[in-house]
Design a protein around this motif. Structure first.
Motif, mmCIF file in Angstrom:
data_model
loop_
_atom_site.group_PDB
_atom_site.id
_atom_site.type_symbol
_atom_site.label_atom_id
_atom_site.label_comp_id
_atom_site.label_asym_id
_atom_site.label_seq_id
_atom_site.Cartn_x
_atom_site.Cartn_y
_atom_site.Cartn_z
ATOM 1 N N ALA A 138 10.109 -65.131 -15.597
ATOM 2 C CA ALA A 138 10.133 -66.074 -14.536
ATOM 3 C C ALA A 138 10.823 -65.630 -13.146
ATOM 4 C CB ALA A 138 10.627 -67.297 -15.206
ATOM 5 N N GLY A 139 10.173 -65.725 -12.022
ATOM 6 C CA GLY A 139 11.062 -65.373 -10.701
ATOM 7 C C GLY A 139 11.672 -66.628 -10.431
ATOM 8 N N ASP A 140 11.777 -66.938 -9.139
ATOM 9 C CA ASP A 140 12.367 -67.966 -8.755
ATOM 10 C C ASP A 140 11.977 -69.431 -8.820
ATOM 11 O OD1 ASP A 140 14.110 -66.283 -7.391
ATOM 12 O OD2 ASP A 140 12.797 -65.949 -5.405
ATOM 13 N N ALA A 141 12.542 -70.415 -8.630
ATOM 14 C CA ALA A 141 12.185 -71.733 -8.803
ATOM 15 C C ALA A 141 10.790 -72.040 -8.161
ATOM 16 C CB ALA A 141 13.131 -72.730 -8.212
ATOM 17 N N ALA A 142 9.739 -72.469 -9.234
ATOM 18 C CA ALA A 142 8.413 -72.790 -8.694
ATOM 19 C C ALA A 142 7.715 -73.875 -9.838
ATOM 20 C CB ALA A 142 7.867 -71.300 -8.872
ATOM 21 N N THR A 143 6.519 -74.213 -9.511
ATOM 22 C CA THR A 143 5.982 -75.308 -10.244
ATOM 23 C C THR A 143 4.503 -74.774 -10.325
ATOM 24 O OG1 THR A 143 5.572 -76.822 -8.794
ATOM 25 C CG2 THR A 143 7.625 -77.297 -9.994
ATOM 26 N N GLY A 144 3.624 -75.263 -11.433
ATOM 27 C CA GLY A 144 2.294 -74.745 -11.339
ATOM 28 C C GLY A 144 1.712 -74.721 -12.845
ATOM 29 N N VAL A 145 0.458 -74.312 -13.157
ATOM 30 C CA VAL A 145 0.061 -74.390 -14.398
ATOM 31 C C VAL A 145 -0.215 -73.088 -15.115
ATOM 32 C CG1 VAL A 145 -2.055 -74.986 -15.124
ATOM 33 C CG2 VAL A 145 -1.081 -76.491 -13.817
ATOM 34 N N ILE A 146 -0.018 -73.028 -16.047
ATOM 35 C CA ILE A 146 -0.435 -71.910 -16.983
ATOM 36 C C ILE A 146 -1.683 -72.274 -17.878
ATOM 37 C CG2 ILE A 146 0.159 -70.393 -18.874
ATOM 38 C CD1 ILE A 146 2.963 -70.382 -18.091
ATOM 39 N N ARG A 147 -2.529 -71.367 -17.639
ATOM 40 C CA ARG A 147 -3.925 -71.717 -18.378
ATOM 41 C C ARG A 147 -4.031 -70.579 -19.377
ATOM 42 N NH1 ARG A 147 -8.173 -73.173 -14.592
ATOM 43 N NH2 ARG A 147 -7.218 -75.027 -15.067
ATOM 44 N N ALA A 148 -4.209 -70.927 -20.557
ATOM 45 C CA ALA A 148 -4.561 -70.015 -21.879
ATOM 46 C C ALA A 148 -5.886 -70.081 -22.123
ATOM 47 C CB ALA A 148 -3.540 -70.263 -23.145
ATOM 48 N N PHE A 149 -6.512 -68.856 -22.366
ATOM 49 C CA PHE A 149 -7.890 -68.564 -22.907
ATOM 50 C C PHE A 149 -7.905 -67.841 -24.258
ATOM 51 C CE2 PHE A 149 -8.214 -68.865 -18.344
ATOM 52 C CZ PHE A 149 -9.283 -69.566 -17.955
ATOM 53 N N LEU A 150 -8.447 -68.470 -25.337
ATOM 54 C CA LEU A 150 -8.925 -67.770 -26.298
ATOM 55 C C LEU A 150 -10.219 -67.156 -26.298
ATOM 56 C CD1 LEU A 150 -8.185 -66.219 -29.114
ATOM 57 C CD2 LEU A 150 -8.903 -68.390 -30.300
ATOM 58 N N ILE A 151 -10.555 -65.851 -26.206
ATOM 59 C CA ILE A 151 -11.927 -65.240 -25.744
ATOM 60 C C ILE A 151 -12.512 -64.671 -27.308
ATOM 61 C CG2 ILE A 151 -13.024 -63.615 -24.521
ATOM 62 C CD1 ILE A 151 -10.615 -63.807 -22.347
ATOM 63 N N HIS A 152 -13.715 -65.134 -27.343
ATOM 64 C CA HIS A 152 -14.500 -64.331 -28.486
ATOM 65 C C HIS A 152 -15.474 -63.333 -28.072
ATOM 66 C CE1 HIS A 152 -15.897 -64.246 -32.508
ATOM 67 N NE2 HIS A 152 -17.228 -64.309 -31.917
ATOM 68 N N GLU A 153 -15.113 -62.231 -28.707
ATOM 69 C CA GLU A 153 -15.991 -60.981 -28.360
ATOM 70 C C GLU A 153 -16.069 -60.759 -26.551
ATOM 71 O OE1 GLU A 153 -20.133 -61.400 -30.185
ATOM 72 O OE2 GLU A 153 -19.238 -61.256 -32.056
ATOM 73 N N PRO A 154 -14.722 -60.296 -26.234
ATOM 74 C CA PRO A 154 -14.745 -59.928 -24.707
ATOM 75 C C PRO A 154 -15.683 -58.485 -24.460
ATOM 76 C CG PRO A 154 -12.799 -59.488 -26.186
ATOM 77 C CD PRO A 154 -13.509 -60.238 -26.791
ATOM 78 N N THR A 155 -16.072 -58.455 -23.460
ATOM 79 C CA THR A 155 -16.759 -57.242 -23.061
ATOM 80 C C THR A 155 -15.606 -56.243 -22.601
ATOM 81 O OG1 THR A 155 -17.286 -57.868 -20.872
ATOM 82 C CG2 THR A 155 -18.987 -58.265 -22.779
ATOM 83 N N SER A 156 -14.484 -56.649 -22.184
ATOM 84 C CA SER A 156 -13.372 -55.881 -21.774
ATOM 85 C C SER A 156 -12.232 -56.613 -22.077
ATOM 86 C CB SER A 156 -13.590 -55.955 -20.084
ATOM 87 O OG SER A 156 -12.326 -55.083 -19.475
ATOM 88 N N LYS A 157 -10.972 -55.721 -22.271
ATOM 89 C CA LYS A 157 -9.537 -56.400 -22.322
ATOM 90 C C LYS A 157 -8.695 -56.198 -21.407
ATOM 91 C CE LYS A 157 -10.036 -57.200 -27.348
ATOM 92 N NZ LYS A 157 -9.554 -57.019 -28.740
ATOM 93 N N THR A 158 -9.230 -55.790 -20.349
ATOM 94 C CA THR A 158 -8.543 -55.797 -18.846
ATOM 95 C C THR A 158 -9.250 -56.603 -17.943
ATOM 96 O OG1 THR A 158 -9.589 -53.495 -18.348
ATOM 97 C CG2 THR A 158 -7.675 -53.384 -19.574
ATOM 98 N N GLY A 159 -8.164 -57.157 -16.940
ATOM 99 C CA GLY A 159 -8.786 -57.819 -15.678
ATOM 100 C C GLY A 159 -7.577 -58.619 -15.268
#
Length: 180
Positions: A138-159
């Motif tokens: 965590a950096g400086d003070a801030a607010t927002g949203v974290i979105r978590a995805f569970l991906i099934h059979e990704p075609t890539s694991k970078t991005g």
């Protein structure tokens, strides 16, 4: 004429028996039934301490996450099916067992918050971490949203965005985050 009709009917009968005895049943279609995920839990441990906080997302509610500014954390994510309280199923075990077919991706609108694979993360056959365990800074003070995805059979694991990974989204959840 009767002999011709009997012969024709006999041939049709034999052909229909042979056709019904095909070997299609030797290769049944495998149906990979998706698991039901009703709950996503984050265990957040401040680096250098044993202080752990639990945050939970369910279909009807979510916990808000508060992090300290300029602090690092180890995060473990867990996927559960709690549709039957008497028989809670930890889907995370299946995700780990099928690590080549899964990936957890995080995106955030919280400025200054970064994510990296943790040293204790589960890795796939290509030695790529699947983000069951991650380190957040965590950096400086801030607010927002974290979105978590569970991906099934990704075609890539970078991005850098969900679209970079392909595959199907097993679940997508949001947590409101405050860094103070």
């Amino acid at each position: 004429m009767k002999k011709g009709i009997h012969k024709l009917l006999s041939i049709i009968f034999i052909v229909s028996i042979l056709a019904s005895c095909s070997d299609d049943d030797d290769n049944p279609i495998v149906i990979n039934e998706e698991e039901t995920i009703t709950t996503v839990k984050l265990s957040v441990t401040e680096s250098g301490t044993t202080t752990t906080q639990e945050f939970e997302w369910t279909e009807s509610s979510q916990d808000d996450i508060t992090l300290k500014a300029n602090t690092s954390y180890n995060i473990k994510i867990q996927f559960l099916d709690e549709s039957n309280p008497n028989d809670v199923e930890d889907i995370t075990e299946e995700v780990i067992a099928e690590k080549d077919e899964h990936f957890v991706f995080y995106e955030t609108t919280v400025g200054g918050l970064t994510f990296d694979n943790a040293s204790d993360d589960t890795v796939d056959a290509n030695n790529v971490g699947i983000n069951i365990s991650t380190d957040w800074s965590a950096g400086d003070a801030a607010t927002g949203v974290i979105r978590a995805f569970l991906i099934h059979e990704p075609t890539s694991k970078t991005g850098d965005s969900r679209a970079d990974f392909g595959g199907e989204t097993d679940i997508e959840v949001d947590f409101n985050v405050t860094v103070q």
